[in-house]
Every structure is written in C-alpha cells, then in structure tokens.
Write a protein that holds these residues in place. Structure first.
Motif, PDB file in Angstrom:
ATOM      1  N   GLY A  33     -39.230  51.799  -7.657  1.00 18.63           N
ATOM      2  CA  GLY A  33     -39.150  51.964  -6.202  1.00 18.63           C
ATOM      3  C   GLY A  33     -38.698  50.687  -5.504  1.00 18.63           C
ATOM      4  O   GLY A  33     -38.434  50.691  -4.293  1.00 18.63           O
ATOM      5  N   ALA A  34     -38.586  49.591  -6.280  1.00 16.43           N
ATOM      6  CA  ALA A  34     -38.212  48.309  -5.660  1.00 16.43           C
ATOM      7  C   ALA A  34     -36.808  48.358  -5.066  1.00 16.43           C
ATOM      8  O   ALA A  34     -36.544  47.721  -4.047  1.00 16.43           O
ATOM      9  CB  ALA A  34     -38.311  47.175  -6.681  1.00 16.43           C
ATOM     10  N   ASN A  35     -35.889  49.123  -5.676  1.00 18.84           N
ATOM     11  CA  ASN A  35     -34.513  49.102  -5.150  1.00 18.84           C
ATOM     12  C   ASN A  35     -34.448  49.685  -3.734  1.00 18.84           C
ATOM     13  O   ASN A  35     -33.732  49.182  -2.874  1.00 18.84           O
ATOM     14  CB  ASN A  35     -33.506  49.765  -6.112  1.00 18.84           C
ATOM     15  N   GLU A  36     -35.257  50.725  -3.505  1.00 22.60           N
ATOM     16  CA  GLU A  36     -35.333  51.295  -2.155  1.00 22.60           C
ATOM     17  C   GLU A  36     -36.002  50.280  -1.212  1.00 22.60           C
ATOM     18  O   GLU A  36     -35.556  50.066  -0.085  1.00 22.60           O
ATOM     19  CB  GLU A  36     -36.137  52.607  -2.203  1.00 22.60           C
TER      20      GLU A  36
ATOM     21  N   GLY B 120     -38.956  38.567  -8.904  1.00 19.18           N
ATOM     22  CA  GLY B 120     -40.054  38.461  -9.861  1.00 19.18           C
ATOM     23  C   GLY B 120     -39.965  39.534 -10.916  1.00 19.18           C
ATOM     24  O   GLY B 120     -39.370  40.600 -10.712  1.00 19.18           O
ATOM     25  N   HIS B 121     -40.516  39.236 -12.070  1.00 14.54           N
ATOM     26  CA  HIS B 121     -40.526  40.199 -13.166  1.00 14.54           C
ATOM     27  C   HIS B 121     -41.617  39.821 -14.144  1.00 14.54           C
ATOM     28  O   HIS B 121     -41.867  38.634 -14.365  1.00 14.54           O
ATOM     29  CB  HIS B 121     -39.166  40.215 -13.887  1.00 14.54           C
ATOM     30  N   ARG B 122     -42.290  40.820 -14.687  1.00 16.04           N
ATOM     31  CA  ARG B 122     -43.356  40.533 -15.637  1.00 16.04           C
ATOM     32  C   ARG B 122     -42.845  39.778 -16.873  1.00 16.04           C
ATOM     33  O   ARG B 122     -43.506  38.893 -17.399  1.00 16.04           O
ATOM     34  CB  ARG B 122     -44.030  41.843 -16.061  1.00 16.04           C
ATOM     35  N   VAL B 123     -41.668  40.104 -17.332  1.00 12.93           N
ATOM     36  CA  VAL B 123     -41.197  39.517 -18.594  1.00 12.93           C
ATOM     37  C   VAL B 123     -40.195  38.380 -18.358  1.00 12.93           C
ATOM     38  O   VAL B 123     -40.279  37.336 -19.001  1.00 12.93           O
ATOM     39  CB  VAL B 123     -40.578  40.604 -19.502  1.00 12.93           C
ATOM     40  N   TYR B 124     -39.237  38.564 -17.447  1.00 15.45           N
ATOM     41  CA  TYR B 124     -38.237  37.510 -17.248  1.00 15.45           C
ATOM     42  C   TYR B 124     -38.828  36.373 -16.443  1.00 15.45           C
ATOM     43  O   TYR B 124     -39.192  36.552 -15.285  1.00 15.45           O
ATOM     44  CB  TYR B 124     -37.005  38.044 -16.510  1.00 15.45           C
ATOM     45  N   LYS B 125     -38.908  35.194 -17.056  1.00  9.20           N
ATOM     46  CA  LYS B 125     -39.421  34.033 -16.333  1.00  9.20           C
ATOM     47  C   LYS B 125     -38.333  32.959 -16.253  1.00  9.20           C
ATOM     48  O   LYS B 125     -38.612  31.779 -16.148  1.00  9.20           O
ATOM     49  CB  LYS B 125     -40.681  33.483 -17.031  1.00  9.20           C
ATOM     50  N   ASN B 126     -37.115  33.360 -16.374  1.00 10.25           N
ATOM     51  CA  ASN B 126     -35.999  32.434 -16.276  1.00 10.25           C
ATOM     52  C   ASN B 126     -34.947  33.096 -15.388  1.00 10.25           C
ATOM     53  O   ASN B 126     -34.782  32.743 -14.241  1.00 10.25           O
ATOM     54  CB  ASN B 126     -35.452  32.154 -17.680  1.00 10.25           C
ATOM     55  N   PHE B 127     -34.283  34.115 -15.905  1.00 10.55           N
ATOM     56  CA  PHE B 127     -33.453  34.940 -15.038  1.00 10.55           C
ATOM     57  C   PHE B 127     -33.365  36.316 -15.679  1.00 10.55           C
ATOM     58  O   PHE B 127     -33.605  36.470 -16.871  1.00 10.55           O
ATOM     59  CB  PHE B 127     -32.057  34.338 -14.827  1.00 10.55           C
ATOM     60  N   ASP B 128     -33.065  37.304 -14.864  1.00  4.36           N
ATOM     61  CA  ASP B 128     -32.890  38.671 -15.359  1.00  4.36           C
ATOM     62  C   ASP B 128     -31.387  38.833 -15.611  1.00  4.36           C
ATOM     63  O   ASP B 128     -30.594  38.790 -14.666  1.00  4.36           O
ATOM     64  CB  ASP B 128     -33.410  39.633 -14.266  1.00  4.36           C
ATOM     65  N   PRO B 129     -30.991  38.995 -16.893  1.00  2.37           N
ATOM     66  CA  PRO B 129     -29.542  39.029 -17.172  1.00  2.37           C
ATOM     67  C   PRO B 129     -28.841  40.174 -16.446  1.00  2.37           C
ATOM     68  O   PRO B 129     -27.658  40.091 -16.124  1.00  2.37           O
ATOM     69  CB  PRO B 129     -29.477  39.223 -18.691  1.00  2.37           C
ATOM     70  N   ARG B 130     -29.581  41.232 -16.153  1.00  3.09           N
ATOM     71  CA  ARG B 130     -28.987  42.376 -15.443  1.00  3.09           C
ATOM     72  C   ARG B 130     -28.652  41.975 -14.010  1.00  3.09           C
ATOM     73  O   ARG B 130     -27.654  42.408 -13.441  1.00  3.09           O
ATOM     74  CB  ARG B 130     -29.961  43.557 -15.450  1.00  3.09           C
ATOM     75  N   ALA B 131     -29.526  41.136 -13.426  1.00  5.81           N
ATOM     76  CA  ALA B 131     -29.292  40.697 -12.040  1.00  5.81           C
ATOM     77  C   ALA B 131     -28.019  39.868 -11.968  1.00  5.81           C
ATOM     78  O   ALA B 131     -27.245  39.969 -11.005  1.00  5.81           O
ATOM     79  CB  ALA B 131     -30.490  39.903 -11.536  1.00  5.81           C
ATOM     80  N   THR B 132     -27.786  39.039 -12.996  1.00  9.04           N
ATOM     81  CA  THR B 132     -26.581  38.204 -13.008  1.00  9.04           C
ATOM     82  C   THR B 132     -25.335  39.090 -13.014  1.00  9.04           C
ATOM     83  O   THR B 132     -24.378  38.848 -12.269  1.00  9.04           O
ATOM     84  CB  THR B 132     -26.589  37.296 -14.265  1.00  9.04           C
ATOM     85  N   ILE B 133     -25.362  40.130 -13.848  1.00  6.97           N
ATOM     86  CA  ILE B 133     -24.193  41.023 -13.941  1.00  6.97           C
ATOM     87  C   ILE B 133     -24.013  41.776 -12.613  1.00  6.97           C
ATOM     88  O   ILE B 133     -22.906  41.884 -12.076  1.00  6.97           O
ATOM     89  CB  ILE B 133     -24.368  42.042 -15.105  1.00  6.97           C
ATOM     90  N   ILE B 134     -25.129  42.269 -12.068  1.00  5.85           N
ATOM     91  CA  ILE B 134     -25.026  43.076 -10.831  1.00  5.85           C
ATOM     92  C   ILE B 134     -24.563  42.234  -9.646  1.00  5.85           C
ATOM     93  O   ILE B 134     -23.812  42.697  -8.801  1.00  5.85           O
ATOM     94  CB  ILE B 134     -26.374  43.761 -10.512  1.00  5.85           C
TER      95      ILE B 134
ATOM     96  N   ARG C 271     -43.446  29.535  -9.670  1.00  3.38           N
ATOM     97  CA  ARG C 271     -43.922  30.815 -10.237  1.00  3.38           C
ATOM     98  C   ARG C 271     -42.840  31.521 -11.041  1.00  3.38           C
ATOM     99  O   ARG C 271     -43.032  32.648 -11.491  1.00  3.38           O
ATOM    100  CB  ARG C 271     -44.419  31.730  -9.123  1.00  3.38           C
ATOM    101  N   LYS C 272     -41.714  30.856 -11.196  1.00  4.79           N
ATOM    102  CA  LYS C 272     -40.586  31.415 -11.966  1.00  4.79           C
ATOM    103  C   LYS C 272     -40.199  32.809 -11.455  1.00  4.79           C
ATOM    104  O   LYS C 272     -40.090  33.772 -12.215  1.00  4.79           O
ATOM    105  CB  LYS C 272     -40.931  31.456 -13.457  1.00  4.79           C
ATOM    106  N   LEU C 273     -40.024  32.903 -10.160  1.00  3.22           N
ATOM    107  CA  LEU C 273     -39.642  34.175  -9.540  1.00  3.22           C
ATOM    108  C   LEU C 273     -38.141  34.157  -9.243  1.00  3.22           C
ATOM    109  O   LEU C 273     -37.673  33.313  -8.485  1.00  3.22           O
ATOM    110  CB  LEU C 273     -40.436  34.387  -8.248  1.00  3.22           C
ATOM    111  N   TYR C 274     -37.430  35.044  -9.885  1.00  2.00           N
ATOM    112  CA  TYR C 274     -35.978  35.129  -9.743  1.00  2.00           C
ATOM    113  C   TYR C 274     -35.602  36.541  -9.297  1.00  2.00           C
ATOM    114  O   TYR C 274     -36.393  37.466  -9.467  1.00  2.00           O
ATOM    115  CB  TYR C 274     -35.298  34.826 -11.090  1.00  2.00           C
ATOM    116  N   PRO C 275     -34.376  36.722  -8.794  1.00  2.00           N
ATOM    117  CA  PRO C 275     -33.978  38.095  -8.452  1.00  2.00           C
ATOM    118  C   PRO C 275     -34.004  38.966  -9.707  1.00  2.00           C
ATOM    119  O   PRO C 275     -33.611  38.500 -10.779  1.00  2.00           O
ATOM    120  CB  PRO C 275     -32.537  37.950  -7.950  1.00  2.00           C
ATOM    121  N   ASN C 276     -34.502  40.178  -9.586  1.00  2.11           N
ATOM    122  CA  ASN C 276     -34.467  41.102 -10.721  1.00  2.11           C
ATOM    123  C   ASN C 276     -33.339  42.114 -10.540  1.00  2.11           C
ATOM    124  O   ASN C 276     -32.583  42.047  -9.568  1.00  2.11           O
ATOM    125  CB  ASN C 276     -35.845  41.764 -10.931  1.00  2.11           C
TER     126      ASN C 276
END
Ligand code: ACO
Length: 430
Positions: free
Chosen positions: A269-272, A307-321, A358-363
C-alpha cells in the motif's frame, strides 16, 4: 546443513541443546532451533521475524547490505534490461529460463486462461460503486476457488501448475474489471492477440466506441515495473501465502490472503501512500517541513516509500525505477511536478542525519507511483498493480512449498502476558 553446531545451555538447569547450523548457497547461516524447546524448555522470541528464517527457498536472494536482488540467481538489473515479465514469471516458477519453445508454450497457456467466467464478472455488480479495487480484487481472486474445482487437488503437481497459470493469467483481467466497475465503464474481455501488458492496458482503457491509441512506451514501462515487483523472498505477503498454504488451503485462498497482506501501507500500500504524500507536500518548497515531520515520532507521519526491513544500503529496484521514471515521463511527453517534489524529498532525506543513521533509503515504491500516474493508472489501482506482478512470486513460493517434503503447518508460539490461572467469579460477585 553444515557440520557446525551451536550449543545453548541453561546454566540454572544444566539443560542444553546442540543446534545444527544451516547454510544456504549464499547469505547468512542460521541455527536450526527446531528441537530447542524439547531439549531446553525455551522458545525463541523474535517479533517481526527480525532474525528468523521461516523456510528454505531457492526462488529469490536478497543481500540487504550490498543492495543485491537475484531471481533464481539472475541479478534484477540484468532481468530488467534483457527479460520480460512473463519470462520472469516462468523463471520464478520453474527455476530456469525457458527455451524459446518453452516460453511459447507458457505464453500460450497464460494467454488462454485470461477470461473470467461470466458469473464471476457479475460478482462485481454486488460491490458499491466506490469500493476500493483492492477489496474487489481480493474478493474476486478468493472466489476463483468456487469456479475451478478441477484444480484444487494440491497433491497433484499438474493441478498445482494449472492453478498457478490461471492466477497469473486472470489477475490482470480481475484488476482491470475492478477498475472499470469503479468508474462505471463496461468490463472489457481480454484480447488474446495482444501480449500480457498491452492486453492489460487495453482492458483498462479501451472503450467500445473507439480504438485505443496506446504508446508502446506504456506497455514496456509496465512490463519493467512488473519485473521489479515480481518477487521479494519472504516479505509479509509472500509469508502470508506460505502460512495459509501450510494449512493445505487452496491456491486461490492463499493468493487472496497474500493480496490482503499486501494492502497495508507498510507493504504494497506504500505506493498509493507515496503519491498521496507527494500531493499533500504539493511543492518542492514544502519538502523541508515534511522531512522534519517525518523525524518527529509524535507526528505519526513517516516518509512513505522510504526505508526497508532488509535493504540497509539501497534498494536496487529503486535505482532502476528512478532512472526509468525520467525516461518514461520524457517518452510519454508528460511533465509532472510531483517528480520534482519526489526528487527534492529524496535529496533532502539522504542528506539528513536522521535518515542516514537509520539507513533509510528510497524503496521500490518511491518512484513507481509517478510512473503509474504517467501511464494513466489511478492512485487506488497502484497496489493492485503490485498484486498483479507479485502473483508470479506468490505462486512460485506456493509451488515450492508444496514440492518440499515433510513441510509443516506454520504455527508460531507466544510469550503469554495475560492473567495467570484464576477461578471464575459469578456475576453478582464481580
Ligand atoms: N520515515 C521516517 N522514519 C522511519 C521510516 C520512514 N519511512 N522508516 C523507518 N523509520 C524509522 C523508525 O521510526 C525507526 O526509528 P527509531 O530507531 O528511532 O525508532 C527506525 O527508522 C527503524 O524503523 P522500523 O519501523 O523499526 O523498521 P522496520 O524494518 O520494522 O520497517 C518499513 C520497515 C515498514 C518499510 C518502514 O521503513 C516504513 O514504515 N517505511 C514506510 C512505508 C513503506 O515505504 N513501505 C514499503 C516497504 S517496501 C515494500 O513493501 C514494497
């Protein structure tokens, strides 16, 4: 299983357990605590599964520190560039990339299971006109069990595969029907001469009165978003599908449960929620205030898509998007001030020590909504779009679960914090 073990001893009772260490092909090892309670009288306590692997799985691998995401060993960046969503779905389900002939058969099978039964189509009439499309999609998917008694024997591999194909095939049809019903347009039948994403866009936007002019960029962008959302190992919705699946429930019930779990704003639901947040911020000049509010724990406001439970560096999907977002908007000739707000917000948060520490990056969902919006997809449909893509992952995990010998029902334990044993008191004495 490695030869390594870990011994845990309770010094007060001298009871100990020798815990085998379980290692996969990649990633952190785990202690197998299956016998811990029997040997020591202790459970483990891990709310939110911060340190608990609930299953072995060969479908998807994530390294959250390095920002790595692999589907069946293939990096997401390569799949995003070279593959397509249906090929990725095949890969997730079957474990290997298809040959040309295997792909043709798979695409044919998916294409020829896209129709809904007419009576299922009529179900939509029962919803109030302003029902959320997630509610309609979840109910429609759950109801599929009532139509396909021929594929409900979960002990038959051929029936399991057929159910998986049906789910991947019918999700776009159901999703588009939910949307069309909500705007009072006639539901369109799937056109099997079109490929998966183009067919979906036709079901969404084609009107009976005139042909649909569709930019090829739109289907390509959608296909890429679907690849990026197709699976993400044991996330909340996939774990839900597996938990429901562990009871022997039918695949349609399992996937409907997955859709329910996906709906929450902490997950799909985060995208909405991101788009609503960007609209509320409204202008790049208000970004500073939004960042301050997100840091204030009393505000109840979080930066959605961060933020993301697992990604504490960057979300590779976010980079592509993020890259794709600029390209799609340019190709479609759309200029959206929300993209400026999003970029300003990302830049401000990435500079702020609160988010850095807190290592919060765009997801994945920080930019996906802007692309969906550019494609003409309304905000209430964003999580449904996620569900269409994630169905590939859900069914891959459900199939894997049923191919695992000696699988057990998922049944967590608890630390009881209620009243100790006490005697019932008659009402006049309370
Ligand atoms: N904005 C502000 N602060 C945040 C955010 C955020 N988006 N996310 C986490 N934090 C803070 C928390 O307040 C906490 O701070 P504290 O240490 O001072 O208490 C710290 O960062 C850790 O947060 P947790 O909630 O403990 O992290 P968790 O791993 O449990 O949660 C989650 C991850 C749910 C994704 C969280 O980051 C969040 O709510 N993000 C916003 C919603 C979102 O974008 N969800 C989509 C996730 S991706 C997906 O499902 C496709």
């Amino acid at each position: 299983m490695s030869d390594k073990t870990v011994v845990i001893t309770d010094a007060s009772t001298n009871r100990s357990a020798t815990l085998p260490v379980v290692s996969g092909t990649m990633g952190d090892p785990a202690f197998d605590i299956g016998k811990l309670n029997k040997d020591t009288g202790y459970f483990t306590y891990d709310p939110g599964f911060m340190s608990t692997a609930a299953t072995k799985s060969a479908v998807t691998f994530i390294d959250g520190d390095q920002g790595v995401l692999l589907y069946r060993g293939y990096p997401i960046e390569q799949l995003a560039k070279q593959s397509n969503f249906l090929e990725v779905a095949y890969l997730l389900i079957n474990g290997e990339l298809p040959s040309a002939a295997q792909f043709q058969t798979f695409e044919h099978d998916v294409t020829h299971h896209t129709m809904m039964r007419e009576s299922l189509k009529n179900f939509f009439q029962g919803f109030h006109y302003d029902a959320h499309p997630m509610a309609m999609s979840m109910a429609a998917v759950g109801s599929l069990a009532a139509f396909y008694h021929d594929s409900l024997d979960i002990n038959d591999p051929a029936q399991r595969k057929l159910a998986a194909i049906r789910l991947i095939a019918k999700m776009p049809t159901i999703a588009a029907a939910a949307y069309r019903y909500s705007i009072g347009w006639p539901i369109r039948y799937p056109r099997n001469n079109l490929e998966y994403c183009t067919r979906f866009l036709h079901m969404m936007f084609e009107v009976p009165s005139e042909p649909l002019q569709l930019s090829p960029v739109a289907a390509k962008a959608l296909d890429l978003l679907f690849i990026l959302h197709a699976d993400h190992e044991q996330n909340a919705s996939t774990s839900t599908v597996r938990l429901v699946g562990s009871t022997g429930a039918n695949p349609y019930a399992c996937v409907a449960a997955g859709i329910a779990a996906l709906w929450g704003p902490a997950h799909g639901g985060a995208n909405e929620a991101v788009l609503k947040m960007l609209a509320e911020i409204g202008d790049a000049k208000n970004v500073g205030k939004a960042v301050e509010r997100a840091k204030d724990k009393n505000s109840g406001f979080r930066l959605m898509g961060f933020g993301h439970r697992v990604y504490k560096n960057f979300d590779p999907r976010a980079t592509i998007i993020r890259e794709m977002c600029h390209k799609v908007l340019a190709d479609l000739n759309v200029s959206d001030p929300m993209l400026d707000v999003a970029m300003e917000l990302e830049a401000a948060a990435l500079k702020d020590s609160y988010f850095v520490e807190r290592k919060l990056y765009p997801n994945v969902d920080f930019y996906s909504g802007i692309i969906y919006k550019a494609l003409g997809i309304p905000t209430e449909m964003f999580t449904v779009m996620f569900a269409i893509a994630r169905t590939a992952g859900w069914v891959a995990h459900w199939l894997e679960q049923h191919e695992t010998p000696d699988a057990k029902i998922g049944r967590p334990r608890q630390i009881y914090t209620g009243a100790p044993t006490r005697d019932y008191v008659d009402v006049e004495k309370r």
